[in-house]
Design a protein around this motif. Structure first.
Motif, PDB file in Angstrom:
ATOM      1  N   ASP A   5      39.151  58.732 -37.873  1.00  0.00           N
ATOM      2  CA  ASP A   5      38.011  59.630 -38.067  1.00  0.00           C
ATOM      3  C   ASP A   5      36.705  58.892 -37.753  1.00  0.00           C
ATOM      4  OD1 ASP A   5      36.088  61.416 -38.904  1.00  0.00           O
ATOM      5  OD2 ASP A   5      37.239  62.097 -40.631  1.00  0.00           O
ATOM      6  N   ASP A   6      36.144  59.158 -36.569  1.00  0.00           N
ATOM      7  CA  ASP A   6      34.920  58.466 -36.144  1.00  0.00           C
ATOM      8  C   ASP A   6      33.690  58.912 -36.947  1.00  0.00           C
ATOM      9  OD1 ASP A   6      36.232  56.977 -34.226  1.00  0.00           O
ATOM     10  OD2 ASP A   6      35.954  58.487 -32.661  1.00  0.00           O
ATOM     11  N   GLU A   7      33.656  60.172 -37.368  1.00  0.00           N
ATOM     12  CA  GLU A   7      32.525  60.657 -38.178  1.00  0.00           C
ATOM     13  C   GLU A   7      32.417  59.873 -39.478  1.00  0.00           C
ATOM     14  OE1 GLU A   7      32.281  64.859 -38.906  1.00  0.00           O
ATOM     15  OE2 GLU A   7      33.038  65.322 -36.911  1.00  0.00           O
ATOM     16  N   THR A   8      33.566  59.708 -40.145  1.00  0.00           N
ATOM     17  CA  THR A   8      33.579  58.973 -41.418  1.00  0.00           C
ATOM     18  C   THR A   8      33.221  57.509 -41.192  1.00  0.00           C
ATOM     19  OG1 THR A   8      35.266  60.463 -42.294  1.00  0.00           O
ATOM     20  CG2 THR A   8      34.995  58.366 -43.418  1.00  0.00           C
ATOM     21  N   ARG A   9      33.695  56.941 -40.085  1.00  0.00           N
ATOM     22  CA  ARG A   9      33.386  55.535 -39.785  1.00  0.00           C
ATOM     23  C   ARG A   9      31.884  55.351 -39.563  1.00  0.00           C
ATOM     24  NH1 ARG A   9      36.965  55.059 -36.554  1.00  0.00           N
ATOM     25  NH2 ARG A   9      38.486  53.925 -37.783  1.00  0.00           N
ATOM     26  N   TYR A  10      31.267  56.284 -38.856  1.00  0.00           N
ATOM     27  CA  TYR A  10      29.821  56.214 -38.617  1.00  0.00           C
ATOM     28  C   TYR A  10      29.050  56.344 -39.930  1.00  0.00           C
ATOM     29  CZ  TYR A  10      25.154  57.311 -36.878  1.00  0.00           C
ATOM     30  OH  TYR A  10      23.815  57.290 -36.653  1.00  0.00           O
ATOM     31  N   ASN A  11      29.440  57.317 -40.760  1.00  0.00           N
ATOM     32  CA  ASN A  11      28.757  57.518 -42.042  1.00  0.00           C
ATOM     33  C   ASN A  11      28.915  56.303 -42.962  1.00  0.00           C
ATOM     34  OD1 ASN A  11      28.133  60.030 -41.076  1.00  0.00           O
ATOM     35  ND2 ASN A  11      28.773  61.118 -42.897  1.00  0.00           N
ATOM     36  N   LEU A  12      30.074  55.657 -42.874  1.00  0.00           N
ATOM     37  CA  LEU A  12      30.298  54.444 -43.668  1.00  0.00           C
ATOM     38  C   LEU A  12      29.306  53.357 -43.263  1.00  0.00           C
ATOM     39  CD1 LEU A  12      31.863  52.609 -45.586  1.00  0.00           C
ATOM     40  CD2 LEU A  12      33.516  52.189 -43.763  1.00  0.00           C
ATOM     41  N   ALA A  13      29.073  53.213 -41.957  1.00  0.00           N
ATOM     42  CA  ALA A  13      28.119  52.202 -41.477  1.00  0.00           C
ATOM     43  C   ALA A  13      26.710  52.506 -41.975  1.00  0.00           C
ATOM     44  CB  ALA A  13      28.146  52.155 -39.946  1.00  0.00           C
ATOM     45  N   VAL A  14      26.317  53.793 -41.951  1.00  0.00           N
ATOM     46  CA  VAL A  14      24.984  54.194 -42.431  1.00  0.00           C
ATOM     47  C   VAL A  14      24.850  53.914 -43.932  1.00  0.00           C
ATOM     48  CG1 VAL A  14      23.415  56.140 -42.794  1.00  0.00           C
ATOM     49  CG2 VAL A  14      24.673  55.956 -40.652  1.00  0.00           C
ATOM     50  N   ALA A  15      25.883  54.299 -44.699  1.00  0.00           N
ATOM     51  CA  ALA A  15      25.859  54.094 -46.157  1.00  0.00           C
ATOM     52  C   ALA A  15      25.809  52.608 -46.496  1.00  0.00           C
ATOM     53  CB  ALA A  15      27.088  54.743 -46.793  1.00  0.00           C
ATOM     54  N   GLN A  16      26.535  51.785 -45.737  1.00  0.00           N
ATOM     55  CA  GLN A  16      26.558  50.343 -45.998  1.00  0.00           C
ATOM     56  C   GLN A  16      25.184  49.719 -45.751  1.00  0.00           C
ATOM     57  OE1 GLN A  16      29.531  48.483 -47.091  1.00  0.00           O
ATOM     58  NE2 GLN A  16      27.728  47.310 -47.670  1.00  0.00           N
ATOM     59  N   LYS A  17      24.495  50.163 -44.693  1.00  0.00           N
ATOM     60  CA  LYS A  17      23.152  49.651 -44.407  1.00  0.00           C
ATOM     61  C   LYS A  17      22.169  50.022 -45.520  1.00  0.00           C
ATOM     62  CE  LYS A  17      23.195  49.307 -39.372  1.00  0.00           C
ATOM     63  NZ  LYS A  17      22.638  49.819 -38.092  1.00  0.00           N
ATOM     64  N   LEU A  18      22.247  51.265 -45.969  1.00  0.00           N
ATOM     65  CA  LEU A  18      21.359  51.713 -47.044  1.00  0.00           C
ATOM     66  C   LEU A  18      21.644  50.974 -48.348  1.00  0.00           C
ATOM     67  CD1 LEU A  18      21.404  55.550 -46.313  1.00  0.00           C
ATOM     68  CD2 LEU A  18      19.447  54.021 -46.045  1.00  0.00           C
ATOM     69  N   LEU A  19      22.936  50.688 -48.598  1.00  0.00           N
ATOM     70  CA  LEU A  19      23.314  49.946 -49.801  1.00  0.00           C
ATOM     71  C   LEU A  19      22.776  48.517 -49.735  1.00  0.00           C
ATOM     72  CD1 LEU A  19      24.902  49.721 -52.459  1.00  0.00           C
ATOM     73  CD2 LEU A  19      26.919  49.123 -51.105  1.00  0.00           C
ATOM     74  N   ASP A  20      22.904  47.871 -48.578  1.00  0.00           N
ATOM     75  CA  ASP A  20      22.401  46.501 -48.406  1.00  0.00           C
ATOM     76  C   ASP A  20      20.888  46.454 -48.595  1.00  0.00           C
ATOM     77  OD1 ASP A  20      24.969  45.687 -47.891  1.00  0.00           O
ATOM     78  OD2 ASP A  20      24.749  45.710 -45.710  1.00  0.00           O
ATOM     79  N   LYS A  21      20.200  47.464 -48.049  1.00  0.00           N
ATOM     80  CA  LYS A  21      18.743  47.536 -48.188  1.00  0.00           C
ATOM     81  C   LYS A  21      18.347  47.696 -49.654  1.00  0.00           C
ATOM     82  CE  LYS A  21      14.739  50.200 -46.650  1.00  0.00           C
ATOM     83  NZ  LYS A  21      14.274  51.413 -45.960  1.00  0.00           N
TER      84      LYS A  21
END
Length: 266
Positions: free
Chosen positions: A137-153
């Motif tokens: 699921d590429d949509e979920t993979r993309y959203n995971l990357a966005v969520a991870q960046k926001l979490l790190d920030k």
């Protein structure tokens, strides 16, 4: 003896009648639940999400284990921006769904709801669970990357805030230790000396300002409407950065909420 046999037959007959009646009630309830689900789906399609939520809840009242009604109720709540209420409905689907794609979609929607609630850690966990159910699921993979960046920030900002608070506390302690005006006999003298120094500084600033004005009069001024090469370069870099930021925001919005799908029951 005959009376005992008669009583046994009567009990068995009553028990069988009760079972048949219970089965009929169950079938009637299931039909009613399906009917309410269809009504909810029609309302959902017409974007009447509040009315759709009521219909799905009625369906669950007839059949509490109705997976499709649970999932669709979560979608209706999500569309009404009731993100916290939608999450438990999706969680029920993740526990009861036998189809990996349905389970993955439910985890994806949990992640979206967590993102909207700014619970980035919860979103990361949900998207990871979604990928475990559907690794392609590429949509979920993309959203995971966005969520991870926001979490790190978020973690970095919290860490910086704690460090700043700690330094502020240390500086306050130092100031308190060094402060003791009552015990300082030379306090007034120091104050007068500081005032004299400040006056001297102000006079020096005024003299320098007058000199600069005279130099400015002598130097040729650039024509209005023209920019230096350095200013043009800075402006182009600023516009380029703004364009990148806008593109990132658009991509993030495009990724959010894309996975919501209705469980039909026509």
């Amino acid at each position: 003896m005959k009376k005992v046999k008669y009583l046994l037959l009567l009990i068995l007959s009553l028990s069988a009648t009760q079972k048949i009646a219970a089965q009929k009630d169950t079938i009637a309830q299931q039909r009613q639940a399906r009917k309410m689900l269809r009504q909810g789906n029609e309302l959902y399609e017409n974007e009447k999400f509040t009315d759709a939520s009521v219909a799905y809840q009625k369906a669950l009242g007839e059949n509490s284990n109705y997976d499709k009604a649970n999932y669709n109720l979560g979608n209706a709540l999500y569309q009404n921006k009731n993100f916290k209420e939608a999450i438990p409905q999706y969680e029920l689907t993740t526990k009861t769904a036998t189809n990996p794609a349905t389970k993955a979609a439910a985890f994806h929607n949990i992640g979206n709801a967590m993102m909207e609630s700014k619970n980035y850690q919860g979103a990361v966990d949900a998207f990871k669970n979604g990928l475990r159910s559907n690794p392609n699921d590429d949509e979920t993979r993309y959203n995971l990357a966005v969520a991870q960046k926001l979490l790190d920030k978020e973690k970095k900002e919290n860490k910086d805030d704690k460090k700043k608070d700690k330094n502020d506390d240390k500086n306050d302690d130092k100031k308190d230790k060094n402060k003791d005006p009552k015990d300082d006999p030379n306090g007034d003298k120091d104050k007068d000396q500081k005032n004299d120094k400040n006056k001297d500084k102000e006079q020096d600033k005024k003299q320098n300002s007058d000199k600069n004005k005279e130099q400015d009069k002598k130097q040729p001024k650039p024509k209005e409407g023209k920019m230096s090469p350095q200013q043009v370069k800075q402006l182009l870099e600023s516009l380029n950065n703004e364009e990148k930021k806008t593109q990132k925001k658009m991509n993030a919005k495009k990724a959010k909420g894309k996975k919501i799908k209705q469980e039909k029951d026509w």
